[in-house]
Design a protein around this motif. Sequence first.
Motif, PDB file in Angstrom:
ATOM      1  N   LEU A 122       0.838  -1.200   0.000  1.00  0.00           N
ATOM      2  CA  LEU A 122       0.000   0.000   0.000  1.00  0.00           C
ATOM      3  C   LEU A 122       0.875   1.253   0.000  1.00  0.00           C
ATOM      4  O   LEU A 122       0.568   2.227  -0.717  1.00  0.00           O
ATOM      5  N   PHE A 123       1.956   1.230   0.759  1.00  0.00           N
ATOM      6  CA  PHE A 123       2.838   2.399   0.811  1.00  0.00           C
ATOM      7  C   PHE A 123       3.433   2.684  -0.570  1.00  0.00           C
ATOM      8  O   PHE A 123       3.490   3.836  -1.008  1.00  0.00           O
ATOM      9  N   GLU A 124       3.855   1.647  -1.267  1.00  0.00           N
ATOM     10  CA  GLU A 124       4.411   1.820  -2.607  1.00  0.00           C
ATOM     11  C   GLU A 124       3.371   2.418  -3.553  1.00  0.00           C
ATOM     12  O   GLU A 124       3.667   3.338  -4.335  1.00  0.00           O
ATOM     13  N   TYR A 125       2.141   1.923  -3.459  1.00  0.00           N
ATOM     14  CA  TYR A 125       1.056   2.442  -4.309  1.00  0.00           C
ATOM     15  C   TYR A 125       0.817   3.927  -4.004  1.00  0.00           C
ATOM     16  O   TYR A 125       0.699   4.752  -4.922  1.00  0.00           O
ATOM     17  N   LEU A 126       0.764   4.273  -2.730  1.00  0.00           N
ATOM     18  CA  LEU A 126       0.468   5.647  -2.341  1.00  0.00           C
ATOM     19  C   LEU A 126       1.593   6.599  -2.742  1.00  0.00           C
ATOM     20  O   LEU A 126       1.325   7.733  -3.163  1.00  0.00           O
ATOM     21  N   THR A 127       2.834   6.165  -2.610  1.00  0.00           N
ATOM     22  CA  THR A 127       3.944   7.033  -2.990  1.00  0.00           C
ATOM     23  C   THR A 127       3.992   7.247  -4.502  1.00  0.00           C
ATOM     24  O   THR A 127       4.354   8.328  -4.976  1.00  0.00           O
ATOM     25  N   GLU A 128       3.615   6.240  -5.259  1.00  0.00           N
ATOM     26  CA  GLU A 128       3.578   6.393  -6.717  1.00  0.00           C
ATOM     27  C   GLU A 128       2.522   7.410  -7.141  1.00  0.00           C
ATOM     28  O   GLU A 128       2.692   8.109  -8.149  1.00  0.00           O
ATOM     29  N   LYS A 129       1.432   7.497  -6.373  1.00  0.00           N
ATOM     30  CA  LYS A 129       0.353   8.431  -6.696  1.00  0.00           C
ATOM     31  C   LYS A 129       0.594   9.825  -6.111  1.00  0.00           C
ATOM     32  O   LYS A 129      -0.155  10.760  -6.422  1.00  0.00           O
ATOM     33  N   ASP A 130       1.618   9.960  -5.284  1.00  0.00           N
ATOM     34  CA  ASP A 130       1.848  11.208  -4.546  1.00  0.00           C
ATOM     35  C   ASP A 130       2.957  12.016  -5.211  1.00  0.00           C
ATOM     36  O   ASP A 130       4.137  11.727  -5.028  1.00  0.00           O
ATOM     37  N   SER A 131       2.593  13.018  -5.950  1.00  0.00           N
ATOM     38  CA  SER A 131       3.580  13.834  -6.659  1.00  0.00           C
ATOM     39  C   SER A 131       4.332  14.779  -5.729  1.00  0.00           C
ATOM     40  O   SER A 131       5.362  15.343  -6.097  1.00  0.00           O
ATOM     41  N   THR A 132       3.843  14.953  -4.499  1.00  0.00           N
ATOM     42  CA  THR A 132       4.455  15.896  -3.555  1.00  0.00           C
ATOM     43  C   THR A 132       5.440  15.222  -2.606  1.00  0.00           C
ATOM     44  O   THR A 132       6.106  15.906  -1.825  1.00  0.00           O
ATOM     45  N   ASN A 133       5.498  13.902  -2.625  1.00  0.00           N
ATOM     46  CA  ASN A 133       6.369  13.132  -1.725  1.00  0.00           C
ATOM     47  C   ASN A 133       5.985  13.266  -0.253  1.00  0.00           C
ATOM     48  O   ASN A 133       6.797  12.967   0.630  1.00  0.00           O
ATOM     49  N   ARG A 134       4.771  13.702   0.016  1.00  0.00           N
ATOM     50  CA  ARG A 134       4.342  13.839   1.416  1.00  0.00           C
ATOM     51  C   ARG A 134       4.179  12.504   2.104  1.00  0.00           C
ATOM     52  O   ARG A 134       4.236  12.419   3.329  1.00  0.00           O
ATOM     53  N   MET A 135       3.972  11.452   1.342  1.00  0.00           N
ATOM     54  CA  MET A 135       3.765  10.137   1.945  1.00  0.00           C
ATOM     55  C   MET A 135       4.977   9.679   2.747  1.00  0.00           C
ATOM     56  O   MET A 135       4.835   8.915   3.702  1.00  0.00           O
ATOM     57  N   TYR A 136       6.160  10.134   2.393  1.00  0.00           N
ATOM     58  CA  TYR A 136       7.358   9.695   3.107  1.00  0.00           C
ATOM     59  C   TYR A 136       7.351  10.159   4.563  1.00  0.00           C
ATOM     60  O   TYR A 136       8.056   9.589   5.400  1.00  0.00           O
ATOM     61  N   ALA A 137       6.548  11.168   4.863  1.00  0.00           N
ATOM     62  CA  ALA A 137       6.415  11.620   6.249  1.00  0.00           C
ATOM     63  C   ALA A 137       5.737  10.571   7.122  1.00  0.00           C
ATOM     64  O   ALA A 137       5.824  10.622   8.355  1.00  0.00           O
ATOM     65  N   LEU A 138       5.048   9.615   6.497  1.00  0.00           N
ATOM     66  CA  LEU A 138       4.341   8.578   7.246  1.00  0.00           C
ATOM     67  C   LEU A 138       5.144   7.277   7.333  1.00  0.00           C
ATOM     68  O   LEU A 138       4.639   6.282   7.850  1.00  0.00           O
ATOM     69  N   GLN A 139       6.381   7.301   6.877  1.00  0.00           N
ATOM     70  CA  GLN A 139       7.173   6.074   6.829  1.00  0.00           C
ATOM     71  C   GLN A 139       7.934   5.869   8.154  1.00  0.00           C
ATOM     72  O   GLN A 139       9.157   5.977   8.230  1.00  0.00           O
ATOM     73  N   TYR A 140       7.190   5.562   9.186  1.00  0.00           N
ATOM     74  CA  TYR A 140       7.786   5.242  10.481  1.00  0.00           C
ATOM     75  C   TYR A 140       6.860   4.293  11.221  1.00  0.00           C
ATOM     76  O   TYR A 140       5.689   4.119  10.868  1.00  0.00           O
ATOM     77  N   GLU A 141       7.386   3.673  12.261  1.00  0.00           N
ATOM     78  CA  GLU A 141       6.637   2.697  13.037  1.00  0.00           C
ATOM     79  C   GLU A 141       7.196   2.657  14.448  1.00  0.00           C
ATOM     80  O   GLU A 141       8.262   3.213  14.725  1.00  0.00           O
ATOM     81  N   HIS A 142       6.483   1.987  15.343  1.00  0.00           N
ATOM     82  CA  HIS A 142       6.939   1.878  16.724  1.00  0.00           C
ATOM     83  C   HIS A 142       6.901   0.440  17.214  1.00  0.00           C
ATOM     84  O   HIS A 142       6.064  -0.366  16.764  1.00  0.00           O
ATOM     85  N   ILE A 143       7.792   0.145  18.135  1.00  0.00           N
ATOM     86  CA  ILE A 143       7.712  -1.126  18.852  1.00  0.00           C
ATOM     87  C   ILE A 143       6.514  -1.043  19.791  1.00  0.00           C
ATOM     88  O   ILE A 143       5.971   0.045  20.035  1.00  0.00           O
ATOM     89  N   PRO A 144       6.045  -2.164  20.355  1.00  0.00           N
ATOM     90  CA  PRO A 144       4.882  -2.121  21.251  1.00  0.00           C
ATOM     91  C   PRO A 144       5.040  -1.111  22.388  1.00  0.00           C
ATOM     92  O   PRO A 144       6.145  -0.901  22.905  1.00  0.00           O
ATOM     93  N   VAL A 145       3.940  -0.496  22.749  1.00  0.00           N
ATOM     94  CA  VAL A 145       3.931   0.571  23.747  1.00  0.00           C
ATOM     95  C   VAL A 145       4.585   0.132  25.058  1.00  0.00           C
ATOM     96  O   VAL A 145       5.383   0.869  25.649  1.00  0.00           O
ATOM     97  N   LEU A 146       4.255  -1.049  25.539  1.00  0.00           N
ATOM     98  CA  LEU A 146       4.811  -1.481  26.822  1.00  0.00           C
ATOM     99  C   LEU A 146       6.313  -1.715  26.728  1.00  0.00           C
ATOM    100  O   LEU A 146       7.034  -1.513  27.710  1.00  0.00           O
ATOM    101  N   GLN A 147       6.802  -2.099  25.562  1.00  0.00           N
ATOM    102  CA  GLN A 147       8.248  -2.218  25.378  1.00  0.00           C
ATOM    103  C   GLN A 147       8.906  -0.846  25.426  1.00  0.00           C
ATOM    104  O   GLN A 147      10.037  -0.700  25.908  1.00  0.00           O
ATOM    105  N   GLN A 148       8.207   0.163  24.911  1.00  0.00           N
ATOM    106  CA  GLN A 148       8.726   1.528  25.010  1.00  0.00           C
ATOM    107  C   GLN A 148       8.876   1.938  26.474  1.00  0.00           C
ATOM    108  O   GLN A 148       9.891   2.515  26.880  1.00  0.00           O
ATOM    109  N   LEU A 149       7.863   1.623  27.269  1.00  0.00           N
ATOM    110  CA  LEU A 149       7.936   1.952  28.693  1.00  0.00           C
ATOM    111  C   LEU A 149       9.037   1.165  29.387  1.00  0.00           C
ATOM    112  O   LEU A 149       9.736   1.684  30.256  1.00  0.00           O
ATOM    113  N   ASP A 150       9.204  -0.089  29.005  1.00  0.00           N
ATOM    114  CA  ASP A 150      10.284  -0.904  29.570  1.00  0.00           C
ATOM    115  C   ASP A 150      11.653  -0.299  29.264  1.00  0.00           C
ATOM    116  O   ASP A 150      12.580  -0.399  30.077  1.00  0.00           O
ATOM    117  N   MET A 151      11.789   0.319  28.091  1.00  0.00           N
ATOM    118  CA  MET A 151      13.047   0.978  27.725  1.00  0.00           C
ATOM    119  C   MET A 151      13.315   2.197  28.590  1.00  0.00           C
ATOM    120  O   MET A 151      14.463   2.622  28.732  1.00  0.00           O
TER     121      MET A 151
END
Length: 352
Positions: free
Chosen positions: A45-74
């Motif tokens: 889906l990300f590849e499809y959306l970036t191909e349709k996005d002439s402004t490259n704004r989709m790259y701002a959404l290219q991040y993710e997180h480990i599980p919330v409780l693991q974040q707290l454990d850190m």
Amino acid sequence: MYYRFALILFLMFSYGSAQQDTLRINQLQVIGSHNSYKKAIDPKLFEYLTEKDSTNRMYALQYEHIPVLQQLDMGLRNLELDVYADARGGRFAHPRGMDLVKDQPIYNSEGNMNIPGFKMFHVMDIDFRSEYDLLSDCLDDLKKWSEAHPNHEPIFITLEPKDDKANMFGTMAEPFTTDVYDELDATITKHLSKDHLIIPDDVRGHYSTLENAILHNNWPTVKEAKGKFLFILDAHDEKQAIYAKNHPSLKGRVLFINAGAGTPEAAAMILNNPDDENIPNLVKKGYIIRTRADANTKQARTNDYTNFEAAKKSGAQIITTDYYLPSKLFESDYHVSFENNTFVRHNPVTAK
């Protein structure tokens, strides 16, 4: 000799811990995560959306997180949650993005999105993968974690109420009315319990307004705040005013709001630009400020720590990042922490 050394270490640790306990919570500086629940957009889906996005704004959404409780454990001590109202259930059960590309992982397999209640995800129809579908499930897990770690430092949570207008797919969010906000307060209180919350009534105490209380340093001490959560509504203008309506100085409310200095409700503010020259002065006066070390993947892609250094220096008590760990979605070494890979320290402005 060994026992003498061990005793010295114990006394040093005990002294440092006791010293921190006597600080007020606005005398800490913590690092936390932005959109803490977010999973990556499916690669197809990300590849499809970036191909349709002439402004490259989709790259701002290219991040993710480990599980919330693991974040707290850190050791992270700030989370950010986005919530959508869904009184009847099912409003967001079939994101339009699922129809754009074949062979994506199944969505809503357990039917959680059909259940009435507040939903957690980032952007309607395109960025909908989340660790938690239901806000209530997230809160339940936070409570369990907190009770298993009763001496944890206070955890700050910025909560953004999402009620965007209809998007290009025609999906429209449910508006946040006074009644919806009442239900939001009730949901947080029910699933975390009052014992785990720092609310405006606690901070205001006998002062005439909430702002007057924080200007007189009436935030709780770190010791008093152990095992607790403080919520800040990430909203502006009318959306914020609706939450505060008929609640002067936020009496009876659960969340603090992003109110400006000089207003009765002012206590915590969200100033995303760490170079904002107002931050140090506001921090010195007693306000709690949330700012950002990075945004839209920009700093991570260029290994730019300028904003993070500015955020630390500003004294803003809450610094959010998408990168307490390096990205696995693109090549970068960028990640932020304090000294020795820690995420809580004495505030450089208020704890001198």
